[in-house]
Design a protein around this motif. Structure first.
Motif, PDB file in Angstrom:
ATOM      1  N   LEU A  29      10.529  20.448   2.383  1.00  0.00           N
ATOM      2  CA  LEU A  29      10.298  21.823   2.808  1.00  0.00           C
ATOM      3  C   LEU A  29      10.862  22.057   4.202  1.00  0.00           C
ATOM      4  N   LYS A  30      11.484  23.212   4.419  1.00  0.00           N
ATOM      5  CA  LYS A  30      12.102  23.457   5.721  1.00  0.00           C
ATOM      6  C   LYS A  30      11.065  23.597   6.837  1.00  0.00           C
ATOM      7  N   ASP A  31       9.831  23.979   6.488  1.00  0.00           N
ATOM      8  CA  ASP A  31       8.778  24.109   7.498  1.00  0.00           C
ATOM      9  C   ASP A  31       8.037  22.791   7.755  1.00  0.00           C
ATOM     10  N   GLU A  32       8.319  21.775   6.970  1.00  0.00           N
ATOM     11  CA  GLU A  32       7.659  20.471   7.129  1.00  0.00           C
ATOM     12  C   GLU A  32       8.202  19.783   8.386  1.00  0.00           C
ATOM     13  N   LYS A  33       7.314  19.220   9.181  1.00  0.00           N
ATOM     14  CA  LYS A  33       7.704  18.536  10.412  1.00  0.00           C
ATOM     15  C   LYS A  33       8.233  17.140  10.083  1.00  0.00           C
ATOM     16  N   TYR A  34       9.405  16.803  10.626  1.00  0.00           N
ATOM     17  CA  TYR A  34       9.981  15.468  10.447  1.00  0.00           C
ATOM     18  C   TYR A  34       9.291  14.507  11.408  1.00  0.00           C
ATOM     19  N   ASN A  35       8.804  13.392  10.885  1.00  0.00           N
ATOM     20  CA  ASN A  35       8.050  12.412  11.666  1.00  0.00           C
ATOM     21  C   ASN A  35       8.856  11.126  11.775  1.00  0.00           C
ATOM     22  N   ARG A  36       9.198  10.718  12.977  1.00  0.00           N
ATOM     23  CA  ARG A  36      10.016   9.505  13.203  1.00  0.00           C
ATOM     24  C   ARG A  36       9.184   8.222  13.333  1.00  0.00           C
ATOM     25  N   LYS A  37       7.877   8.345  13.294  1.00  0.00           N
ATOM     26  CA  LYS A  37       6.989   7.197  13.503  1.00  0.00           C
ATOM     27  C   LYS A  37       7.148   6.163  12.390  1.00  0.00           C
ATOM     28  N   LYS A  38       7.091   4.887  12.757  1.00  0.00           N
ATOM     29  CA  LYS A  38       7.086   3.789  11.781  1.00  0.00           C
ATOM     30  C   LYS A  38       5.633   3.358  11.589  1.00  0.00           C
ATOM     31  N   TYR A  39       5.226   3.273  10.320  1.00  0.00           N
ATOM     32  CA  TYR A  39       3.851   2.925   9.980  1.00  0.00           C
ATOM     33  C   TYR A  39       3.793   1.497   9.464  1.00  0.00           C
ATOM     34  N   MET A  40       3.001   0.682  10.123  1.00  0.00           N
ATOM     35  CA  MET A  40       2.789  -0.694   9.680  1.00  0.00           C
ATOM     36  C   MET A  40       1.716  -0.675   8.602  1.00  0.00           C
ATOM     37  N   THR A  41       2.048  -1.213   7.431  1.00  0.00           N
ATOM     38  CA  THR A  41       1.123  -1.221   6.301  1.00  0.00           C
ATOM     39  C   THR A  41       1.066  -2.622   5.695  1.00  0.00           C
ATOM     40  N   ARG A  42       0.179  -2.797   4.738  1.00  0.00           N
ATOM     41  CA  ARG A  42       0.064  -4.051   3.996  1.00  0.00           C
ATOM     42  C   ARG A  42       0.003  -3.691   2.518  1.00  0.00           C
ATOM     43  N   ILE A  43       0.732  -4.424   1.692  1.00  0.00           N
ATOM     44  CA  ILE A  43       0.791  -4.139   0.261  1.00  0.00           C
ATOM     45  C   ILE A  43      -0.491  -4.624  -0.416  1.00  0.00           C
ATOM     46  N   LYS A  44      -1.220  -3.704  -1.018  1.00  0.00           N
ATOM     47  CA  LYS A  44      -2.419  -4.059  -1.778  1.00  0.00           C
ATOM     48  C   LYS A  44      -2.018  -4.550  -3.159  1.00  0.00           C
ATOM     49  N   ASN A  45      -1.167  -3.764  -3.853  1.00  0.00           N
ATOM     50  CA  ASN A  45      -0.676  -4.192  -5.162  1.00  0.00           C
ATOM     51  C   ASN A  45       0.606  -3.452  -5.512  1.00  0.00           C
ATOM     52  N   TYR A  46       1.321  -3.998  -6.484  1.00  0.00           N
ATOM     53  CA  TYR A  46       2.560  -3.411  -6.986  1.00  0.00           C
ATOM     54  C   TYR A  46       2.459  -3.314  -8.498  1.00  0.00           C
ATOM     55  N   ASP A  47       2.729  -2.135  -9.043  1.00  0.00           N
ATOM     56  CA  ASP A  47       2.688  -1.899 -10.482  1.00  0.00           C
ATOM     57  C   ASP A  47       4.117  -1.651 -10.971  1.00  0.00           C
ATOM     58  N   PRO A  48       4.768  -2.660 -11.603  1.00  0.00           N
ATOM     59  CA  PRO A  48       6.156  -2.494 -12.035  1.00  0.00           C
ATOM     60  C   PRO A  48       6.339  -1.459 -13.145  1.00  0.00           C
ATOM     61  N   GLN A  49       5.337  -1.252 -13.995  1.00  0.00           N
ATOM     62  CA  GLN A  49       5.459  -0.248 -15.050  1.00  0.00           C
ATOM     63  C   GLN A  49       5.495   1.164 -14.477  1.00  0.00           C
ATOM     64  N   GLN A  50       4.632   1.428 -13.535  1.00  0.00           N
ATOM     65  CA  GLN A  50       4.570   2.749 -12.898  1.00  0.00           C
ATOM     66  C   GLN A  50       5.561   2.874 -11.742  1.00  0.00           C
ATOM     67  N   GLU A  51       6.139   1.749 -11.315  1.00  0.00           N
ATOM     68  CA  GLU A  51       7.012   1.678 -10.133  1.00  0.00           C
ATOM     69  C   GLU A  51       6.295   2.265  -8.918  1.00  0.00           C
ATOM     70  N   GLU A  52       5.085   1.756  -8.676  1.00  0.00           N
ATOM     71  CA  GLU A  52       4.276   2.217  -7.560  1.00  0.00           C
ATOM     72  C   GLU A  52       3.694   1.036  -6.789  1.00  0.00           C
ATOM     73  N   MET A  53       3.535   1.239  -5.496  1.00  0.00           N
ATOM     74  CA  MET A  53       2.843   0.299  -4.625  1.00  0.00           C
ATOM     75  C   MET A  53       1.660   1.020  -4.005  1.00  0.00           C
ATOM     76  N   THR A  54       0.545   0.328  -3.921  1.00  0.00           N
ATOM     77  CA  THR A  54      -0.584   0.829  -3.151  1.00  0.00           C
ATOM     78  C   THR A  54      -0.569   0.068  -1.837  1.00  0.00           C
ATOM     79  N   LEU A  55      -0.583   0.814  -0.742  1.00  0.00           N
ATOM     80  CA  LEU A  55      -0.457   0.230   0.591  1.00  0.00           C
ATOM     81  C   LEU A  55      -1.694   0.542   1.425  1.00  0.00           C
ATOM     82  N   TYR A  56      -2.184  -0.462   2.161  1.00  0.00           N
ATOM     83  CA  TYR A  56      -3.237  -0.240   3.144  1.00  0.00           C
ATOM     84  C   TYR A  56      -2.575   0.282   4.411  1.00  0.00           C
ATOM     85  N   THR A  57      -3.193   1.283   5.042  1.00  0.00           N
ATOM     86  CA  THR A  57      -2.686   1.802   6.308  1.00  0.00           C
ATOM     87  C   THR A  57      -3.752   1.644   7.381  1.00  0.00           C
TER      88      THR A  57
END
Length: 98
Positions: A16-44
């Motif tokens: 969205l053109k009104d969405e603010k661009y955020n340059r911050k890098k977020y350190m996370t930890r991978i909780k799990n990875y689901d290859p069928q859904q191609e999704e990762m759940t990450l702790y923040t």
């Protein structure tokens, strides 16, 4: 496979053109990875979950025994649990070696 690995999330572009661009890098930890859904759940970190946009593309870089990898995708969900703050990251176009 990738569980408990460290991962860094950073915004690549916004939809969205009104969405603010955020340059911050977020350190996370991978909780799990689901290859069928191609999704990762990450702790923040506490409080970071509200800063993630649901209308942006993020890059995720993580390191595992096999090497350092990256992928791009979108945040599907963000929520707080009693355990930790979490985001569900939907991977687009697979992984690449960094």
């Amino acid at each position: 496979m990738y569980e408990d690995g460290a991962a860094v999330l950073q915004m690549k572009k916004v939809f969205l053109k009104d969405e603010k661009y955020n340059r911050k890098k977020y350190m996370t930890r991978i909780k799990n990875y689901d290859p069928q859904q191609e999704e990762m759940t990450l702790y923040t970190s506490r409080g970071d979950v509200d800063e993630f946009s649901l209308d942006a593309v993020y890059e995720c870089i993580f390191e595992v025994k096999e090497g350092r990898f990256g992928c791009e995708g979108v945040i599907r969900k963000r929520f707080r649990s009693q355990e930790k703050d979490q985001v569900v990251f939907r991977i687009q176009n697979g992984f690449y070696k960094v």
